[in-house]
Design a protein around this motif. Sequence first.
Motif, PDB file in Angstrom:
ATOM      1  N   VAL A  23     -33.258  -4.307 -24.761  1.00 42.31           N
ATOM      2  CA  VAL A  23     -32.631  -3.603 -25.979  1.00 42.31           C
ATOM      3  C   VAL A  23     -33.308  -2.466 -26.143  1.00 42.31           C
ATOM      4  N   GLN A  24     -32.580  -1.455 -26.517  1.00 42.66           N
ATOM      5  CA  GLN A  24     -33.175   0.048 -26.787  1.00 42.66           C
ATOM      6  C   GLN A  24     -32.428   0.633 -27.817  1.00 42.66           C
ATOM      7  N   THR A  25     -33.049   1.397 -28.587  1.00 43.32           N
ATOM      8  CA  THR A  25     -32.330   2.423 -29.570  1.00 43.32           C
ATOM      9  C   THR A  25     -32.022   3.608 -29.034  1.00 43.32           C
ATOM     10  N   VAL A  26     -30.694   4.003 -28.859  1.00 42.80           N
ATOM     11  CA  VAL A  26     -30.359   5.314 -28.354  1.00 42.80           C
ATOM     12  C   VAL A  26     -29.853   6.234 -29.200  1.00 42.80           C
ATOM     13  N   LEU A  27     -30.685   7.250 -29.345  1.00 41.93           N
ATOM     14  CA  LEU A  27     -30.575   8.508 -30.500  1.00 41.93           C
ATOM     15  C   LEU A  27     -29.408   9.343 -29.808  1.00 41.93           C
ATOM     16  N   PRO A  28     -28.559  10.071 -30.702  1.00 48.26           N
ATOM     17  CA  PRO A  28     -27.481  10.770 -30.236  1.00 48.26           C
ATOM     18  C   PRO A  28     -28.019  12.053 -29.761  1.00 48.26           C
ATOM     19  N   GLY A  29     -27.373  12.658 -28.722  1.00 53.51           N
ATOM     20  CA  GLY A  29     -27.933  13.957 -28.118  1.00 53.51           C
ATOM     21  C   GLY A  29     -29.192  13.979 -27.612  1.00 53.51           C
ATOM     22  N   THR A  30     -29.687  12.860 -27.029  1.00 56.04           N
ATOM     23  CA  THR A  30     -31.131  12.969 -26.472  1.00 56.04           C
ATOM     24  C   THR A  30     -31.342  12.809 -25.073  1.00 56.04           C
ATOM     25  N   GLY A  31     -30.185  12.753 -24.568  1.00 57.36           N
ATOM     26  CA  GLY A  31     -30.293  12.405 -23.096  1.00 57.36           C
ATOM     27  C   GLY A  31     -30.060  11.127 -22.827  1.00 57.36           C
ATOM     28  N   PHE A  32     -30.466  10.566 -21.369  1.00 57.87           N
ATOM     29  CA  PHE A  32     -30.350   9.210 -20.908  1.00 57.87           C
ATOM     30  C   PHE A  32     -31.458   8.499 -21.323  1.00 57.87           C
ATOM     31  N   THR A  33     -31.260   7.256 -21.723  1.00 57.10           N
ATOM     32  CA  THR A  33     -32.283   6.233 -21.789  1.00 57.10           C
ATOM     33  C   THR A  33     -32.136   4.901 -21.032  1.00 57.10           C
ATOM     34  N   PRO A  34     -33.047   4.817 -20.218  1.00 52.96           N
ATOM     35  CA  PRO A  34     -32.904   3.439 -19.293  1.00 52.96           C
ATOM     36  C   PRO A  34     -32.991   2.487 -19.895  1.00 52.96           C
ATOM     37  N   LEU A  35     -32.308   1.285 -19.508  1.00 52.10           N
ATOM     38  CA  LEU A  35     -32.505  -0.128 -19.759  1.00 52.10           C
ATOM     39  C   LEU A  35     -32.550  -0.840 -18.445  1.00 52.10           C
TER      40      LEU A  35
END
Length: 196
Positions: free
Chosen positions: A151-163
């Motif tokens: 589980v990750q919090t993904v902010l708008p417009g900040t690129g890609f977040t790995p899970l």
Amino acid sequence: MSTPTSMFTTLLALSSALGLALTPGCENRVDFEAPAVGEEVGRQYLEAPGVEFLTAVNCAGGPACVPVSERWRGRCEALPRVIAEAGALSGSKVADIRHGQPEFAVNAVCARLVRPAWRLLLHVRNAPGRAQSEVTLVALDAAGTEIGRSVQTVLPGTGFTPLEVQVADDRISSFVLWGMRDAGLAIDDLTFFEHT
């Protein structure tokens, strides 16, 4: 003369110095570059590297794509659709997983692997101007039982977040990823690892 153990130790040290990771088995990657922009992604990667994207309807009669406890959140009502994106991790395309009208939107993707894997890595981005979203990746075994979660919090417009989810052996047979309704989620560089 070098022994196999000393050769492996040298190789491991060299890979560490170069910033590489030695992992056993086979690495399979989907970068979403093959389908055309606007095309839904379903069976295009079934033969190689061995993953099929599904809707909830396709899951009926087979192993569950979403754990029973999560079905109200992880509804896979449509297939991901390829879109052009300048900030893609590789190439110029990503898979958009947001579907439906704003008040009924769903951000979810379901897929099954042809061969079970021990590690699953997926990158998610949230479109600029959308609400931040908690994003959940759940890995399932062949019976549809949850065996791992990220589980990750993904902010708008900040690129890609790995899970990422890892298990002890090749037991990941399918997965579901979902986020909040007000997000604008897309995925890129789905990678899964099998032992050989």
